[in-house]
Design a protein around this motif. Structure first.
Motif, PDB file in Angstrom:
ATOM      1  N   LYS A  33      -8.919  -2.551   3.610  1.00  0.00           N
ATOM      2  CA  LYS A  33      -9.954  -1.778   4.299  1.00  0.00           C
ATOM      3  C   LYS A  33      -9.366  -1.058   5.511  1.00  0.00           C
ATOM      4  N   LYS A  34      -8.223  -1.555   6.025  1.00  0.00           N
ATOM      5  CA  LYS A  34      -7.616  -0.957   7.215  1.00  0.00           C
ATOM      6  C   LYS A  34      -6.681   0.199   6.881  1.00  0.00           C
ATOM      7  N   ASP A  35      -6.601   0.587   5.598  1.00  0.00           N
ATOM      8  CA  ASP A  35      -5.663   1.643   5.238  1.00  0.00           C
ATOM      9  C   ASP A  35      -6.140   3.020   5.681  1.00  0.00           C
ATOM     10  N   MET A  36      -7.308   3.076   6.295  1.00  0.00           N
ATOM     11  CA  MET A  36      -7.753   4.319   6.940  1.00  0.00           C
ATOM     12  C   MET A  36      -7.530   4.231   8.450  1.00  0.00           C
ATOM     13  N   GLY A  37      -6.663   3.301   8.863  1.00  0.00           N
ATOM     14  CA  GLY A  37      -6.407   3.108  10.288  1.00  0.00           C
ATOM     15  C   GLY A  37      -5.822   4.334  10.970  1.00  0.00           C
ATOM     16  N   GLY A  38      -5.048   5.147  10.247  1.00  0.00           N
ATOM     17  CA  GLY A  38      -4.541   6.378  10.848  1.00  0.00           C
ATOM     18  C   GLY A  38      -5.669   7.330  11.186  1.00  0.00           C
ATOM     19  N   ALA A  39      -6.633   7.470  10.272  1.00  0.00           N
ATOM     20  CA  ALA A  39      -7.802   8.305  10.537  1.00  0.00           C
ATOM     21  C   ALA A  39      -8.601   7.762  11.717  1.00  0.00           C
ATOM     22  N   ALA A  40      -8.794   6.454  11.759  1.00  0.00           N
ATOM     23  CA  ALA A  40      -9.545   5.848  12.858  1.00  0.00           C
ATOM     24  C   ALA A  40      -8.850   6.078  14.188  1.00  0.00           C
TER      25      ALA A  40
ATOM     26  N   SER B  92       0.930  13.146  13.128  1.00  0.00           N
ATOM     27  CA  SER B  92       0.274  12.366  12.070  1.00  0.00           C
ATOM     28  C   SER B  92       0.308  10.897  12.434  1.00  0.00           C
ATOM     29  N   MET B  93      -0.747  10.189  12.039  1.00  0.00           N
ATOM     30  CA  MET B  93      -0.835   8.746  12.256  1.00  0.00           C
ATOM     31  C   MET B  93      -1.286   8.117  10.943  1.00  0.00           C
ATOM     32  N   ALA B  94      -0.598   7.043  10.549  1.00  0.00           N
ATOM     33  CA  ALA B  94      -0.893   6.438   9.255  1.00  0.00           C
ATOM     34  C   ALA B  94      -0.443   4.988   9.219  1.00  0.00           C
ATOM     35  N   THR B  95      -1.219   4.169   8.536  1.00  0.00           N
ATOM     36  CA  THR B  95      -0.786   2.827   8.173  1.00  0.00           C
ATOM     37  C   THR B  95       0.020   2.996   6.893  1.00  0.00           C
ATOM     38  N   LEU B  96       1.282   3.406   7.036  1.00  0.00           N
ATOM     39  CA  LEU B  96       2.004   3.971   5.908  1.00  0.00           C
ATOM     40  C   LEU B  96       2.896   2.981   5.169  1.00  0.00           C
ATOM     41  N   THR B  97       3.701   2.195   5.893  1.00  0.00           N
ATOM     42  CA  THR B  97       4.694   1.370   5.189  1.00  0.00           C
ATOM     43  C   THR B  97       4.745  -0.057   5.717  1.00  0.00           C
ATOM     44  N   GLY B  98       4.967  -0.992   4.800  1.00  0.00           N
ATOM     45  CA  GLY B  98       5.267  -2.359   5.208  1.00  0.00           C
ATOM     46  C   GLY B  98       6.621  -2.450   5.872  1.00  0.00           C
ATOM     47  N   ALA B  99       7.510  -1.506   5.569  1.00  0.00           N
ATOM     48  CA  ALA B  99       8.843  -1.513   6.170  1.00  0.00           C
ATOM     49  C   ALA B  99       8.779  -1.391   7.686  1.00  0.00           C
ATOM     50  N   ALA B 100       7.802  -0.632   8.191  1.00  0.00           N
ATOM     51  CA  ALA B 100       7.655  -0.495   9.642  1.00  0.00           C
ATOM     52  C   ALA B 100       7.285  -1.830  10.275  1.00  0.00           C
TER      53      ALA B 100
END
Length: 460
Positions: free
Chosen positions: A249-256, A334-342
């Motif tokens: 549900k938090k994968d829209m965290g960049g938008a938020a 840009s802001m994004a919950t993009l990678t587990g690597a981060a």
């Protein structure tokens, strides 16, 4: 409602912030009964300690808040918040002990202790309310708190109530509050208007994909914010295991987060032209779902080989970044919950960011420390460009091998920003363990530091 400062009152309880290394000298100047009470309760001024001192008639005469040592404070973002959470409900004012340079950050932390996500159950307990410390811009601090609470609420809301439509409604409400313009490209119109990657990622869901476009301001430099709005991510046909899907549900965290930052900018009335772009989708599994091995053509014309449908965030961002770059803004973020690597690289608390501009990085790093919003610069490492170039298309959305996952994702996005001055944040958007003023749940990350750095970055 977002937390606000208490109305000034002569009855507000005075709070003394007492550092552990000066506690004994401070205590020696207090009445004997205060000395005895503090010693009886083991108060030493350590971080997190709080003590209400009773007066002659049983009311609270003063409160002590441990301010710790310099070493203890270096390990915390909001020192007073830890004590504030332990004080009884009531109205308080800072009477002594708080360094002038710390007043804004510490008062923001205190306000944020009042945050409750109470949409689905009644919140329990009232927070200790704080009067604005002398010399602090109360309205500005309240605005920061409101932005943080907006971001937290959006992320904390489950996907059943925060799909693309509801995310659009949240952006529309923000636009209405500040007199911004908003438009949306919906469903099949995404194809007609050349946003094929956004459409492809969202087409398997019965909740139509869309591109949300908010504009505010008519003068000054152009700033465009792009936020990943994947309202739920199953992983698509490369289905996530259950434990990996639990927090999606938090994968829209960049938008938020970009909406939170936009709120700060509009509330402050910064002299700039703001644009916010949010590709809002749900990455679902059904017959129309896109497949591993598909080759997609982006808005920019670059082709992308899909090697993992769970690397969908960079796809929707690609189309939005391409649109943003067509206007050549002065700064594109840009802001994004993009990678587990981060997360593996820097953990959940730091916000990794990428930029080719050293002056922007320096400005951001300087404001991060004073806003209690830590960031960490990561490299756009050009030699890794070959890792995102597969054999049969221009780009690979999920390079094999697993090395440098956050960097290769950032390099992928940079291809779509073109020559525009660009900064990318690969945030987590979540606080996994409760901390003072930061409850477990959705989190605003990097946005306060950015807001404070924008005057230098854009010469406002």
């Amino acid at each position: 409602m977002p937390p606000v400062f208490a109305v000034p009152s002569p009855d507000a309880c005075p709070v003394h912030a007492v550092a552990s290394d000066t506690f004994e000298s401070w205590l020696s100047g207090q009445p004997q009964r205060v000395q005895a009470w503090a010693k009886a309760h083991g108060f030493t001024g350590a971080c997190g300690q709080a003590l209400a001192v009773p007066g002659a008639y049983g009311t609270i005469e003063m409160a002590l808040a441990g301010y710790g040592s310099a070493a203890q404070r270096a390990r915390r973002r909001f020192v007073l918040a830890e004590a504030a959470q332990k004080l009884p409900a009531g109205s308080y004012r800072i009477a002594s002990g708080l360094p002038a340079g710390a007043a804004a950050t510490e008062s923001l932390g205190w306000l944020l202790t009042a945050y409750r996500f109470d949409r689905y159950k009644e919140a329990k307990g009232e927070a200790a309310a704080l009067e604005a410390p002398e010399g602090v811009d109360a309205a500005a601090i309240e605005s920061l708190a409101a932005a943080e609470c907006l971001t937290r609420d959006l992320i904390n809301t489950p996907a059943s109530d925060m799909g693309p439509e509801q995310l659009q409604a949240a952006a529309a409400a923000l636009a209405e509050e500040f007199g911004a313009e908003i438009s949306t490209i919906l469903g099949e119109d995404l194809l007609a208007q050349n946003f094929p990657l956004i459409h492809t990622v969202g087409r398997a869901s019965d909740r139509a994909p869309r591109l949300i476009d908010l504009r505010w301001g008519s003068s000054g430099p152009k700033l465009t914010l792009v936020g990943k709005g994947v309202c739920f991510d199953t992983g698509g046909l490369n289905l996530k295991p259950g434990n990996s899907m639990a927090l999606m549900k938090k994968d829209m965290g960049g938008a938020a987060n970009v909406l939170g930052l936009a709120r700060m900018i509009m509330a402050a009335g910064l002299d700039l032209q703001l644009r916010v772009l949010i590709p809002a989708v749900e990455n679902s599994v059904s017959g129309p779902a896109f497949r591993p091995g598909d080759v997609l053509t982006s808005r920019k014309g670059l082709t992308v080989e899909v090697n993992n449908t769970d690397a969908e965030g960079r796809l929707v961002l690609a189309d939005a970044l391409a649109l943003a770059a067509e206007e050549t803004p002065d700064l594109l973020i840009s802001m994004a919950t993009l990678t587990g690597a981060a997360r593996v690289a820097v953990g959940p608390d730091l916000s990794p960011f990428y930029t080719d501009h050293d002056t922007d990085a320096a400005a951001l790093s300087a404001t991060a420390s004073r806003t209690a919003d830590p960031v960490w610069r990561m490299p756009f490492h050009d030699p890794y460009e070959t890792m995102i170039e597969p054999g049969i298309a221009d780009l690979d959305n999920a390079p094999s091998g697993g090395f440098a996952g956050s960097i290769t994702a950032a390099l992928f996005l940079r291809r779509f920003a073109g020559e525009t001055r660009y900064m990318h944040f690969d945030i987590y958007g979540w606080t996994p363990s409760a901390a003072p003023a930061r409850p477990k749940g959705g989190a605003l990350q990097g946005a306060r530091a950015l807001f404070a750095a924008l005057p230098d970055m854009l010469e406002l």
